[in-house]
Every structure is written in structure tokens, then in C-alpha cells.
Motif scaffolding. Structure first.
Motif, short mmCIF file in Angstrom:
data_model
loop_
_atom_site.label_atom_id
_atom_site.label_comp_id
_atom_site.label_asym_id
_atom_site.label_seq_id
_atom_site.Cartn_x
_atom_site.Cartn_y
_atom_site.Cartn_z
N ILE A 183 0.85 -1.20 0.00
CA ILE A 183 0.00 0.00 0.00
C ILE A 183 0.89 1.24 0.00
O ILE A 183 1.95 1.25 0.62
N VAL A 184 0.43 2.25 -0.72
CA VAL A 184 1.23 3.46 -0.90
C VAL A 184 0.31 4.67 -0.78
O VAL A 184 -0.77 4.68 -1.37
N THR A 185 0.73 5.65 -0.02
CA THR A 185 -0.06 6.89 0.06
C THR A 185 0.79 8.00 0.68
O THR A 185 2.02 7.86 0.77
N ASN A 186 0.18 9.12 1.08
CA ASN A 186 0.96 10.16 1.74
C ASN A 186 1.02 9.88 3.26
O ASN A 186 0.33 9.01 3.77
N GLN A 187 1.83 10.66 3.96
CA GLN A 187 2.05 10.42 5.40
C GLN A 187 0.74 10.56 6.19
O GLN A 187 0.49 9.80 7.11
N LYS A 188 -0.08 11.54 5.79
CA LYS A 188 -1.31 11.84 6.54
C LYS A 188 -2.34 10.71 6.43
O LYS A 188 -3.03 10.38 7.38
N LEU A 189 -2.47 10.16 5.23
CA LEU A 189 -3.52 9.16 5.01
C LEU A 189 -3.11 7.75 5.45
O LEU A 189 -3.96 6.87 5.60
N MET A 190 -1.81 7.53 5.63
CA MET A 190 -1.35 6.16 5.88
C MET A 190 -2.01 5.49 7.09
O MET A 190 -2.45 4.34 6.99
N PRO A 191 -2.11 6.17 8.26
CA PRO A 191 -2.72 5.47 9.40
C PRO A 191 -4.14 4.99 9.10
O PRO A 191 -4.48 3.84 9.42
N SER A 192 -4.99 5.83 8.49
CA SER A 192 -6.36 5.38 8.24
C SER A 192 -6.40 4.32 7.14
O SER A 192 -7.21 3.38 7.19
N LEU A 193 -5.50 4.44 6.15
CA LEU A 193 -5.45 3.41 5.11
C LEU A 193 -5.07 2.06 5.72
O LEU A 193 -5.71 1.04 5.47
N LEU A 194 -4.03 2.10 6.55
CA LEU A 194 -3.55 0.85 7.16
C LEU A 194 -4.65 0.19 8.00
O LEU A 194 -4.85 -1.03 7.95
N LYS A 195 -5.38 1.01 8.74
CA LYS A 195 -6.45 0.47 9.59
C LYS A 195 -7.53 -0.17 8.71
O LYS A 195 -7.97 -1.30 8.97
N ALA A 196 -7.92 0.52 7.66
CA ALA A 196 -8.96 -0.01 6.76
C ALA A 196 -8.48 -1.29 6.08
O ALA A 196 -9.26 -2.23 5.90
N VAL A 197 -7.21 -1.33 5.73
CA VAL A 197 -6.65 -2.52 5.08
C VAL A 197 -6.73 -3.71 6.03
O VAL A 197 -7.20 -4.80 5.67
N GLN A 198 -6.30 -3.49 7.25
CA GLN A 198 -6.26 -4.61 8.18
C GLN A 198 -7.65 -5.10 8.55
O GLN A 198 -7.90 -6.30 8.59
N GLU A 199 -8.56 -4.18 8.75
CA GLU A 199 -9.95 -4.59 9.05
C GLU A 199 -10.54 -5.36 7.86
O GLU A 199 -11.20 -6.38 8.04
N SER A 200 -10.29 -4.87 6.68
CA SER A 200 -10.89 -5.51 5.49
C SER A 200 -10.31 -6.90 5.26
O SER A 200 -11.04 -7.83 4.89
N ILE A 201 -9.00 -7.05 5.48
CA ILE A 201 -8.38 -8.37 5.31
C ILE A 201 -9.00 -9.36 6.32
O ILE A 201 -9.35 -10.49 5.97
N LYS A 202 -9.19 -8.90 7.56
CA LYS A 202 -9.79 -9.76 8.59
C LYS A 202 -11.22 -10.14 8.20
O LYS A 202 -11.61 -11.30 8.26
N GLU A 203 -11.99 -9.15 7.78
CA GLU A 203 -13.38 -9.41 7.38
C GLU A 203 -13.45 -10.42 6.25
O GLU A 203 -14.26 -11.34 6.28
N LYS A 204 -12.60 -10.23 5.27
CA LYS A 204 -12.61 -11.13 4.11
C LYS A 204 -12.28 -12.55 4.53
O LYS A 204 -12.89 -13.51 4.09
N ALA A 205 -11.27 -12.66 5.43
CA ALA A 205 -10.85 -13.99 5.88
C ALA A 205 -11.96 -14.68 6.65
O ALA A 205 -12.21 -15.88 6.49
N SER A 206 -12.69 -13.93 7.48
CA SER A 206 -13.73 -14.56 8.29
C SER A 206 -14.98 -14.88 7.48
O SER A 206 -15.79 -15.69 7.89
N SER A 207 -15.13 -14.24 6.32
CA SER A 207 -16.32 -14.53 5.51
C SER A 207 -16.08 -15.74 4.59
O SER A 207 -16.99 -16.16 3.88
N LEU A 208 -14.86 -16.27 4.57
CA LEU A 208 -14.57 -17.40 3.67
C LEU A 208 -15.01 -18.73 4.29
O LEU A 208 -14.97 -18.92 5.48
#
Ligand SMILES: Nc1ncnc2c1ncn2[C@@H]1O[C@H](COP(=O)(O)O)[C@@H](OP(=O)(O)O)[C@H]1O
Ligand SMILES: [Mg+2]
Ligand SMILES: [Mg+2]
Ligand SMILES: [Mg+2]
Length: 417
Positions: free
Chosen positions: A392-417
Motif C-alpha cells: 500500500i502506498v499513500t501520503n504520510q497523513k492518510l497512511m494510518p487510516s489506510l492501514l487500519k482499513a486494510v487490516q480490518e478488510s483483510i480480517k473481514e474477508k478472511a472470516s467470511s470465507l
């Protein structure tokens, strides 16, 4: 080779290069017009025992000394080599014939332009720096080209390389033979790693885009002691104007960008025809709702489902901009979009040539690139990047929220399988 360090006048400093060579620097011996803080140039080449190119200088008394190394010469050579290769690729893309396409054992398409670009860049770089050991980590090898059925292809590649060298007025170079071309291609077999300098090359990144007539990039970087210290991205089909809203028509004027970056020296873009370079920056957007994101055109290279889920979580309104190759990093470095996400299928191993040049182009423009767990990208491990799940790539300001959304989404996807 020159290294420059800044120290205060009156300090005697012992500087130890990380390979154990000790230099004693006496500032009294500096020119009389020196300021109290000054860039202090000393010639490493005057020390015959010193073959190191490390940029990490440590003061023996435990005091860190700001140190930077100039890679200007390497950058100039890289820009020249990538621009010439771009010319070769443009010629092939224009006249793309079905017979130019071969299939590698991994089933990804490879064209005479991939081989020609690699041969050309490898040849130019080795010629430019005859006194340093040449190490190149590059995507292609001559395995398939050496087969009997590839004789004509090899002939065509050799012709292309020689024509391109001739158009640049490099008349002092005698034409390359087919053997020279094979040797130049196979110089790309280096394993890279954490020590010394290694060029890293993707002769055509986004071969599928190239074949479709879409985006592709010639991506060249230099590693020094495991770190990317310069990168060049030639993007022959990328408009000079923003592609923020997916506007990527490749016809007409103003197409063909050359991005380049050197560590601690920023990122610049110029036209491939050679306009004056302008400094570029990633976007300053802080609100994810205003962000737009890039991803692979090819769904097989990166999950569009997962990126869609993340974008929804972030509140991103704009539709994804899907383009091939590291042109994504280039476009991000000048603020055309705010985010680049890449989630290959499980088990896929990313190669360093797919990211090294793009990584420094974005980083020097103020961006951040990590894996999906937030770890920095490590280019010192050989031909592959060892990473968790995706990039994942972005600016310094957006990185924390991007990282959080990425991790939540990966978890959600894994649990829905
Ligand atoms: N299954 C896969 N998952 C992720 N990346 C892949 C892939 N198969 C190939 N690739 C890589 O994706 C690169 C292109 O990236 P993008 O999708 O961003 O254009 C290819 O570079 P090449 O075109 O140099 O082979 C290739 O190395
Ligand atoms: Mg490939
Ligand atoms: Mg690639
Ligand atoms: Mg490639």
C-alpha cells in the motif's frame, strides 16, 4: 567518488565507514572561506583500499554525522539508458506484430521489446561504469532466446538494439553481435542483496499493458547496501497532464513522462522528449473521502474486491483508476491520485524490479510505501520482496487510516470465507 558531510568548524572528527575504514578529518585543512557549517567534500577514490560505496558514516565518538552520497553520475546514466530503451519500446509497440509475442514458461507475455530494452540498458550501464563491478538484477534471461526456434527473434532484437544505439549518435560503439546481446541480457542474473551496489531493472513493466497499447514503464533503480538510492521510471504512454479522473488517452500531444529520484534529493518529472524537469510531490489530501486510488488493470495481479472493500471503508468516492505498471507510482508521485493498493493472490512473491524504482519515486515525493501490515519494503533480500499480503502506498497523513482499513478488510474477508 565523493561523500559530503556537514560538521561544525573546529571539531576534529574521526569518521568510520561501516566497512571498518577509519578516516580522520581535520576541518582546519578546509578552505579558508568555509562557513561554520559547510558541506565537506573529501575524495574516497584517493584511498586506494576503499572500494566501499556506503553512505552510512558514523562518528567514532558516538556522534552521528549527517552524510549523503551523490549518485548524480549513476542517475544521469540511468536516465539516458531508460530513455533510449523507451524509444526502442515505442518503436516496437507501434509496429506490434503477433510474431513479436512469445510465451515464457510462467505464461506471462514477453516481447522483443522486453529483451531489447534489457540488453540495451545492461550494455549502456556496464559501459558507463567500467571500473566498478557490474551487478544487475533484471527480470529477463536468455533461456528461451537460445532455443533454435528463437533465432529470428534474436536477430530482430539485435537489430533493434543496434538501430536504437545508432539513432542516439553513439557512433563510437561498434554494433553488438547476437552473442553480445545474449550476454548483456544474462548480466541481469545477479542476486542483489544487502551489500554493494546493484542495478535493478524491469525492462518493460506492465508487458500486458504494452501489448494492449496501454500503459507500461521502463523501471530502473540502484541499490546501495540494500537501500534504493535512485530510481528512474520511463512511461512512454503516460500523459504529462494529470490522469486523476482516469483521463489516460494516449493519443495526441503531451504524452511520455520520465520520473527520476535520488535519495534525499526529491523526485522530478520531465517529458521523455527532454523538457526541463519539474519537482513533484504526492497529494496533500488528508480526507480519505477526497482521495482516489490506483490499482492494477489486471485483476489477476491484484484483488479488485479487496481494494473496493477498503475504499468503501475509507469513504473514497471516486472510482478506481486502473492502469498497468509502475506508471501508478509515477502518477501518485505527482498527486494524480492519493493511494495505490496491490493485493496479489496468496503465495505470489513480489519481485524487487516491480517496485524498486517506483518506491523511491514516491518516497522522495513525500509518500510512504509499506506492506499490508505496515512494514517498510525491504529491497535487500535478493530478487524477491519478503512481505505480508500486499503493498500500500499513500501520503504520510492518510497512511494510518489506510492501514487500519486494510487490516480490518483483510480480517473481514478472511472470516467470511
Ligand atoms: N499473479 C500475479 N500477481 C501479482 N503480480 C503479478 C502476477 N503475475 C505477474 N505479476 C507482476 O505484475 C507486474 C505488472 O504489474 P501491474 O499489474 O501493476 O501492471 C508484472 O510485471 P511485468 O509486466 O514486468 O512482467 C509481473 O511481474
Ligand atoms: Mg514479466
Ligand atoms: Mg514488472
Ligand atoms: Mg517486465
Amino acid at each position: 567518488m565523493n561523500a559530503s558531510i556537514s560538521i561544525g568548524l573546529g571539531h576534529h572528527v574521526h569518521v568510520q565507514l561501516t566497512r571498518g575504514v577509519l578516516l580522520h578529518i581535520n576541518p582546519i585543512s578546509t578552505p579558508p572561506n568555509s562557513q561554520s557549517k559547510f558541506p565537506f567534500l573529501f575524495s574516497l577514490s584517493s584511498l586506494s583500499s576503499l572500494s566501499t560505496t556506503t553512505t552510512q558514516l558514523r562518528a567514532v565518538r558516538g556522534r552521528r554525522v549527517a552524510a549523503s552520497m551523490s549518485y548524480d553520475k549513476q542517475l544521469a546514466a540511468a536516465k539516458k539508458a531508460a530513455s533510449l530503451a523507451a524509444r526502442l519500446c515505442q518503436k516496437v509497440q507501434k509496429a506490434l506484430l503477433q510474431s513479436d509475442v512469445q510465451s515464457k514458461s510462467d505464461k506471462s507475455p514477453v516481447t522483443v521489446a522486453d529483451y531489447g530494452s534489457q540488453a540495451l540498458i545492461s550494455f549502456i550501464l556496464e559501459k558507463e561504469f567500467p571500473s566498478v563491478p557490474f551487478s544487475l538484477v533484471a527480470e529477463e534471461d536468455s533461456g528461451d532466446l537460445c532455443k533454435e526456434e528463437s533465432r529470428e527473434t534474436l536477430h530482430r532484437i539485435t537489430e533493434l538494439v543496434n538501430e536504437t544505439l545508432a539513432t542516439d549518435g553513439m557512433n563510437d560503439i561498434s554494433p553488438l553481435s547476437e552473442e553480445d546481446v545474449l550476454k548483456a541480457i544474462d548480466n541481469g542474473k545477479s542476486e542483489g542483496g544487502p551489500h554493494g551496489q546493484h542495478w535493478v531493472l524491469d525492462p518493460i513493466d506492465g508487458t500486458k499493458g504494452f501489448l494492449r497499447g496501454d500503459q507500461y514503464a521502463i523501471a530502473l533503480a540502484l541499490l546501495d547496501e540494500g537501500k534504493v538510492v535512485l530510481g528512474v521510471l520511463a512511461c512512454p504512454n503516460l500523459p504529462l497532464a494529470s490522469i486523476a479522473r482516469g483521463g489516460q488517452s494516449i493519443s495526441g500531444d503531451g504524452v511520455g513522462c520520465l520520473f527520476f529520484a535520488q535519495v534525499e534529493a526529491g523526485t522530478y518529472m520531465q517529458s521523455l522528449d527532454g523538457s526541463t524537469p519539474t519537482k513533484v510531490h504526492v497529494t496533500a489530501i488528508e480526507n480519505p473521502e477526497e482521495a482516489s486510488f490506483f490499482e492494477s488493470y489486471e485483476a489477476a495481479h491484484s484483488s479488485h474486491d479487496l481494494s473496493g472493500l477498503i475504499a468503501r471503508k475509507l469513504g473514497v468516492k471516486a472510482p478506481p483508476v486502473r492502469i498497468d505498471s509502475q506508471a501508478k507510482y509515477g502518477a501518485l508521485s505527482r498527486g494524480d491520485g492519493a493511494i495505490y493498493m496491490r493485493f496479489p493472490r496468496k503465495g505470489y512473491r513480489e519481485k524487487i524490479w516491480d517496485h524498486a524504482a517506483g518506491y523511491i519515486v514516491v518516497a522522495e515525493a513525500g509518500g510512504v510505501a509499506t506492506d499490508a501490515a505496515g512494514n517498510p519494503l525491504d529491497f535487500s533480500k535478493g530478487r524477491y520482496l519478503d512481505l505480508d499480503t500486499g503493498i500500500i502506498v499513500t501520503n504520510q497523513k492518510l497512511m494510518p487510516s489506510l492501514l487500519k482499513a486494510v487490516q480490518e478488510s483483510i480480517k473481514e474477508k478472511a472470516s467470511s470465507l
